[in-house]
Design an enzyme around this catalytic site. Structure first.
Site, mmCIF file in Angstrom:
data_model
loop_
_atom_site.group_PDB
_atom_site.id
_atom_site.type_symbol
_atom_site.label_atom_id
_atom_site.label_comp_id
_atom_site.label_asym_id
_atom_site.label_seq_id
_atom_site.Cartn_x
_atom_site.Cartn_y
_atom_site.Cartn_z
ATOM 1 N N CYS A 81 -16.909 7.559 -48.635
ATOM 2 C CA CYS A 81 -17.293 6.289 -49.519
ATOM 3 C C CYS A 81 -17.175 6.427 -50.861
ATOM 4 O O CYS A 81 -16.074 6.465 -51.316
ATOM 5 C CB CYS A 81 -18.745 5.847 -49.115
ATOM 6 S SG CYS A 81 -19.216 4.442 -49.430
ATOM 7 N N HIS A 173 -20.005 6.954 -43.673
ATOM 8 C CA HIS A 173 -20.966 8.135 -43.717
ATOM 9 C C HIS A 173 -20.785 9.060 -42.472
ATOM 10 O O HIS A 173 -22.168 8.875 -42.057
ATOM 11 C CB HIS A 173 -22.346 7.592 -44.340
ATOM 12 C CG HIS A 173 -21.973 7.192 -45.807
ATOM 13 N ND1 HIS A 173 -22.138 7.756 -46.937
ATOM 14 C CD2 HIS A 173 -21.976 5.946 -46.255
ATOM 15 C CE1 HIS A 173 -21.928 6.903 -47.914
ATOM 16 N NE2 HIS A 173 -21.833 5.906 -47.431
ATOM 17 N N GLU A 175 -21.802 12.085 -42.427
ATOM 18 C CA GLU A 175 -22.921 12.986 -42.636
ATOM 19 C C GLU A 175 -24.423 12.098 -42.399
ATOM 20 O O GLU A 175 -25.352 12.996 -42.521
ATOM 21 C CB GLU A 175 -22.731 13.401 -44.231
ATOM 22 C CG GLU A 175 -23.557 12.197 -45.261
ATOM 23 C CD GLU A 175 -22.261 11.287 -45.476
ATOM 24 O OE1 GLU A 175 -21.226 11.129 -44.840
ATOM 25 O OE2 GLU A 175 -22.649 10.599 -46.485
#
Ligand code: GLN
Length: 193
Positions: A81, A173, A175
């Site tokens: 991002c 994302h 993560e």
């Protein structure tokens, strides 16, 4: 993989989530805030957050030159991002924010529409058997790719994951999910040397 240290650029944004994702995979993590930190790592994650802030802070910390040099020299890197925006050559907006310019793409910030700040979508990725659950938060898309850039995933006909040599960048994302496959790609690049 005890001998491998993965750096996470820890100036702004969701670097803690990346560190946790890497630790779940058994990697040793070093938070990178200075050129000395950067010198100690075998790969680097650039997190999501706010790309203009990451750029300014990297500049203040004297990291822009060292980051360019190491990534250009083949340091495996994953940018998510805002991290993708920071790696890129330019933005459509052309506001002159600090970018590393090591990834030959032009990005459009906040591209999927301000009315839908965040959304999630299943994203098929080249080389992965099952789609990735993509979490998009004020996400960029890639507007133009250079010749050496492979598109690994698209959404609405727009690239949202690319690879150029040892750099991988995503609009979304990984993560923020329990799926470690994209971080594993980064660890694989270290092993491939
Ligand atoms: N919109 C942010 C930017 O332009 C990126 C958002 C994110 O990283 N989730 O930098």
């Amino acid at each position: 993989m005890t001998s491998v240290t993965v750096g996470v650029l820890a100036l702004q944004g969701d670097f803690r989530e990346h560190a946790a994702a890497l630790e779940r995979l058994g990697a040793a993590v070093r938070l990178v805030r200075t050129p000395d930190d950067l010198a100690e790592v075998d790969a680097l994650v650039i997190p999501g957050g706010e790309s203009t802030a990451i750029g300014k802070l990297a500049d203040w910390h004297g990291l822009v030159g060292p980051l360019r040099e190491r990534i250009d020299a083949g340091l495996p890197a994953l940018g998510t991002c805002a991290g993708m925006i920071f790696l890129a050559s330019s933005t459509v907006e052309g506001t002159g924010q600090v970018q590393l310019g090591v990834l030959d793409v032009m990005v459009r910030r906040n591209a999927f529409g301000r009315q839908v700040d965040s959304f999630e979508a299943e994203i098929p990725v080249v080389g992965l058997e099952d789609p990735v659950h993509g979490v998009f938060i004020r996400a960029p898309w890639i507007e133009k790719v250079g010749a050496g850039v492979e598109i690994l995933a698209e959404l609405e006909g727009r690239p949202v994951m690319v690879r150029q040599d040892s750099i991988i960048a995503t609009s979304f994302h990984p993560e923020l999910t329990a799926d470690g496959r994209l971080h594993t790609l980064l660890l694989d690049m270290i092993r491939e040397g």
